[in-house]
Design a protein around this motif. Structure first.
Motif, short mmCIF file in Angstrom:
data_model
loop_
_atom_site.label_atom_id
_atom_site.label_comp_id
_atom_site.label_asym_id
_atom_site.label_seq_id
_atom_site.Cartn_x
_atom_site.Cartn_y
_atom_site.Cartn_z
N VAL A 255 1.13 6.94 3.47
CA VAL A 255 -0.08 6.27 3.00
C VAL A 255 0.02 6.04 1.50
N ARG A 256 0.59 7.04 0.80
CA ARG A 256 0.71 6.90 -0.66
C ARG A 256 1.58 5.71 -1.03
N TRP A 257 2.68 5.55 -0.29
CA TRP A 257 3.57 4.41 -0.58
C TRP A 257 2.93 3.09 -0.23
N MET A 258 2.15 3.07 0.86
CA MET A 258 1.45 1.85 1.22
C MET A 258 0.48 1.44 0.11
N MET A 259 -0.25 2.42 -0.42
CA MET A 259 -1.17 2.14 -1.51
C MET A 259 -0.41 1.62 -2.73
N TYR A 260 0.72 2.26 -3.03
CA TYR A 260 1.51 1.83 -4.19
C TYR A 260 1.98 0.40 -4.02
N TRP A 261 2.55 0.06 -2.86
CA TRP A 261 3.11 -1.27 -2.69
C TRP A 261 2.03 -2.35 -2.66
N ILE A 262 0.88 -2.05 -2.13
CA ILE A 262 -0.21 -3.02 -2.14
C ILE A 262 -0.69 -3.27 -3.57
#
Length: 127
Positions: free
Chosen positions: A1-8
């Motif tokens: 989830v953390r990486w998804m937030m970062y990439w968005i």
């Protein structure tokens, strides 16, 4: 989830950066500040991407969820219709090309068969 937030958040940053680079890249230390911002987004200690996502991106997406879903449904329908239209057009072009090739080759084949039959007739002894 953390990486998804970062990439968005990073994708939104890159999209806005395309335009802001033209306007404010002349500021002193602009590129250093930009690099520090990306490191702040990425750092597990500051969790900058999570903070920005939860404070700005997620509420905006939640408010626009119905509009986004409707847009995706329309895009899927249009994509399906476009694929069908181009598929039909491609099949029509292929069928036309095949018919034209067959008629051209049929004429060449008939000409060769005629020439062979004429040679065969000439080579027969006169009886």
């Amino acid at each position: 989830v953390r990486w998804m937030m970062y990439w968005i958040v990073f994708a939104l940053f890159m999209a806005t950066e395309t335009f802001t680079d033209l306007l404010i890249s002349w500021f002193p230390f602009y590129y250093e500040v930009k690099m520090a911002f990306v490191i702040w987004l990425l750092s597990p200690y500051t969790r900058g991407a999570s903070l920005l996502y939860r404070r700005f991106v997620h509420p905006t997406l939640a408010r626009k969820e119905k509009d986004i879903d409707a847009f995706l449904v329309r895009a899927r329908e249009r994509g399906y219709e476009t694929a069908l239209r181009f598929g039909k057009r491609g099949l029509n072009l292929a069928a036309t090309a095949a018919v034209q090739a067959a008629t051209k080759s049929q004429g060449a084949l008939a000409g060769r068969l005629r020439s062979f039959s004429m040679q065969d007739l000439r080579s027969l002894p006169d009886q």
